[in-house]
Design a protein around this motif. Structure first.
Motif, short mmCIF file in Angstrom:
data_model
loop_
_atom_site.label_atom_id
_atom_site.label_comp_id
_atom_site.label_asym_id
_atom_site.label_seq_id
_atom_site.Cartn_x
_atom_site.Cartn_y
_atom_site.Cartn_z
N ARG A 60 3.65 -4.47 -6.64
CA ARG A 60 3.80 -4.41 -8.10
C ARG A 60 2.41 -4.37 -8.71
NH1 ARG A 60 9.16 -6.11 -9.93
NH2 ARG A 60 10.42 -5.79 -8.08
N ARG A 61 2.32 -3.59 -9.76
CA ARG A 61 1.07 -3.48 -10.48
C ARG A 61 1.40 -3.70 -11.95
NH1 ARG A 61 -3.07 1.41 -10.59
NH2 ARG A 61 -4.79 0.18 -11.38
N GLY A 62 1.01 -4.84 -12.45
CA GLY A 62 1.40 -5.18 -13.81
C GLY A 62 2.87 -5.55 -13.85
N LYS A 63 3.41 -5.61 -15.04
CA LYS A 63 4.80 -6.04 -15.16
C LYS A 63 5.79 -4.90 -14.97
CE LYS A 63 5.27 -5.53 -20.18
NZ LYS A 63 4.17 -4.77 -20.61
N ASP A 64 5.33 -3.66 -15.11
CA ASP A 64 6.30 -2.57 -15.13
C ASP A 64 5.92 -1.36 -14.28
OD1 ASP A 64 4.23 -1.64 -16.65
OD2 ASP A 64 5.46 -0.98 -18.33
N SER A 65 5.17 -1.59 -13.20
CA SER A 65 4.85 -0.45 -12.33
C SER A 65 4.72 -0.90 -10.88
CB SER A 65 3.57 0.25 -12.80
OG SER A 65 2.47 -0.60 -12.69
N MET A 66 4.79 0.08 -9.99
CA MET A 66 4.72 -0.18 -8.55
C MET A 66 3.97 0.97 -7.89
SD MET A 66 7.87 -0.52 -5.84
CE MET A 66 8.36 -2.12 -6.44
N ILE A 67 3.20 0.63 -6.86
CA ILE A 67 2.48 1.61 -6.05
C ILE A 67 3.14 1.66 -4.68
CG2 ILE A 67 0.28 2.16 -4.92
CD1 ILE A 67 -0.04 2.44 -7.88
N VAL A 68 3.28 2.87 -4.12
CA VAL A 68 3.77 3.08 -2.77
C VAL A 68 2.71 3.89 -2.03
CG1 VAL A 68 5.58 4.12 -1.33
CG2 VAL A 68 6.18 3.10 -3.55
N CYS A 69 2.30 3.41 -0.84
CA CYS A 69 1.28 4.14 -0.08
C CYS A 69 1.35 3.74 1.39
CB CYS A 69 -0.11 3.88 -0.65
SG CYS A 69 -0.66 2.17 -0.56
N ARG A 70 0.51 4.37 2.20
CA ARG A 70 0.42 4.05 3.63
C ARG A 70 -0.40 2.78 3.81
NH1 ARG A 70 3.43 5.66 7.34
NH2 ARG A 70 1.79 5.79 8.88
N GLY A 71 -0.01 2.03 4.83
CA GLY A 71 -0.72 0.80 5.13
C GLY A 71 -0.77 0.54 6.61
N ARG A 72 -1.57 -0.46 6.98
CA ARG A 72 -1.64 -0.89 8.37
C ARG A 72 -2.06 -2.35 8.41
NH1 ARG A 72 -7.35 0.09 10.46
NH2 ARG A 72 -8.35 1.23 8.79
N ALA A 73 -1.96 -2.94 9.59
CA ALA A 73 -2.26 -4.36 9.76
C ALA A 73 -3.76 -4.59 9.91
CB ALA A 73 -1.53 -4.90 10.98
N PHE A 74 -4.21 -5.70 9.32
CA PHE A 74 -5.60 -6.12 9.44
C PHE A 74 -5.62 -7.60 9.82
CE2 PHE A 74 -5.90 -2.50 6.64
CZ PHE A 74 -7.04 -1.85 7.08
N ASP A 75 -6.56 -7.96 10.68
CA ASP A 75 -6.72 -9.35 11.08
C ASP A 75 -7.38 -10.10 9.93
OD1 ASP A 75 -7.22 -11.76 12.31
OD2 ASP A 75 -8.28 -10.91 14.03
N ILE A 96 -6.23 -6.69 0.65
CA ILE A 96 -5.47 -7.92 0.87
C ILE A 96 -6.10 -9.07 0.10
CG2 ILE A 96 -4.68 -9.57 2.62
CD1 ILE A 96 -4.85 -7.14 4.63
N GLY A 97 -7.40 -9.22 0.24
CA GLY A 97 -8.11 -10.29 -0.48
C GLY A 97 -8.00 -10.15 -1.98
N GLU A 98 -8.15 -8.92 -2.47
CA GLU A 98 -8.04 -8.69 -3.92
C GLU A 98 -6.64 -9.03 -4.42
OE1 GLU A 98 -9.21 -4.63 -4.38
OE2 GLU A 98 -11.34 -5.08 -4.06
N TYR A 99 -5.63 -8.67 -3.64
CA TYR A 99 -4.26 -8.94 -4.03
C TYR A 99 -3.99 -10.45 -4.04
CZ TYR A 99 0.80 -8.34 -4.37
OH TYR A 99 2.10 -8.39 -4.79
N HIS A 100 -4.50 -11.16 -3.02
CA HIS A 100 -4.34 -12.62 -2.98
C HIS A 100 -5.03 -13.31 -4.15
CE1 HIS A 100 -2.10 -13.29 0.67
NE2 HIS A 100 -2.94 -12.58 1.40
N ARG A 101 -6.12 -12.73 -4.65
CA ARG A 101 -6.84 -13.30 -5.80
C ARG A 101 -6.27 -12.81 -7.14
NH1 ARG A 101 -11.09 -11.92 -2.35
NH2 ARG A 101 -11.79 -10.25 -3.68
N HIS A 102 -5.15 -12.08 -7.09
CA HIS A 102 -4.46 -11.58 -8.28
C HIS A 102 -5.34 -10.64 -9.11
CE1 HIS A 102 -1.21 -14.30 -7.39
NE2 HIS A 102 -2.07 -15.29 -7.31
N LEU A 103 -6.19 -9.86 -8.42
CA LEU A 103 -6.98 -8.85 -9.11
C LEU A 103 -6.15 -7.57 -9.21
CD1 LEU A 103 -10.37 -9.44 -7.27
CD2 LEU A 103 -9.69 -10.28 -9.52
N ASP A 104 -6.59 -6.65 -10.08
CA ASP A 104 -5.92 -5.36 -10.21
C ASP A 104 -6.31 -4.51 -9.00
OD1 ASP A 104 -4.52 -3.18 -11.19
OD2 ASP A 104 -6.19 -2.51 -12.42
#
Length: 184
Positions: A60-75, A96-104
């Motif tokens: 989720r990005r903001g209250k009213d949008s979503m991003i879909v993309c390719r991903g992979r696992a990171f240690d 991952i770190g940015e998302y955990h810190r609630h950054l855009d």
């Protein structure tokens, strides 16, 4: 052909204006639609994963949008060696770190992705956009929320994901689609 292209351009401009206006509050139908897409994809950015996981992620990005993309696992580092899902790029662990810190969190330019958002015009509409490189988003699907567009949106997402997997990096989406429509 000329009029069809102009109508397509005008439709995209109207969609951009409506999407920029956004929604003052996410109506229940929109929230249900985002939940449905999220459940269908099944993996969110920064989720724990198997060491060798590779596939599609959403967030989720903001209250009213979503991003879909390719991903992979990171240690995640450290002694525990917990693996989390990040963008499928060289520095994907940073997402991952940015998302955990609630950054855009914004997908990098070299990662084609999809953006689902909503806009308010005469009615509430859902939009699916294709993002690539530094080009502006390209509208690939739009529908009125009142018409229950869940199946059509999911079909459009599947088609766009196929494009992401099969499109050569040196081609833009319109160039790729033009080569697909040419008879062999």
């Amino acid at each position: 052909m000329f009029h069809a292209r102009l109508l397509e351009l005008e439709s995209e401009l109207i969609a951009k204006e409506e999407a920029e206006r956004g929604l003052t509050a996410l109506v229940p139908e929109c929230a249900i639609l985002l939940d449905s897409v999220e459940n269908e994809i099944g993996v969110r950015l920064a989720d724990k994963s198997a060491r060798d996981w590779k596939g599609w992620l959403c967030y989720r990005r903001g209250k009213d949008s979503m991003i879909v993309c390719r991903g992979r696992a990171f240690d995640s580092g450290g002694l525990s060696h917990v693996w989390h899902v990040g963008f499928d790029v060289r520095n994907g662990a940073e997402s991952i770190g940015e998302y955990h810190r609630h950054l855009d969190v914004t997908p990098p330019q070299d990662l084609d992705h999809l953006l689902i958002n909503f806009g308010a015009g005469k009615t509430t509409r859902v939009f699916l956009w294709y993002g690539e490189n530094i080009a502006p988003y390209r509208l690939i699907f739009e529908a009125d929320i009142d018409e229950d567009p869940e199946k059509q949106l999911k079909d459009a997402i599947v088609d766009a994901c196929i494009w992401i997997l099969t499109k050569p990096k040196h081609l833009t989406l319109p160039e790729f689609l033009a080569t697909q429509s040419k008879p062999t």
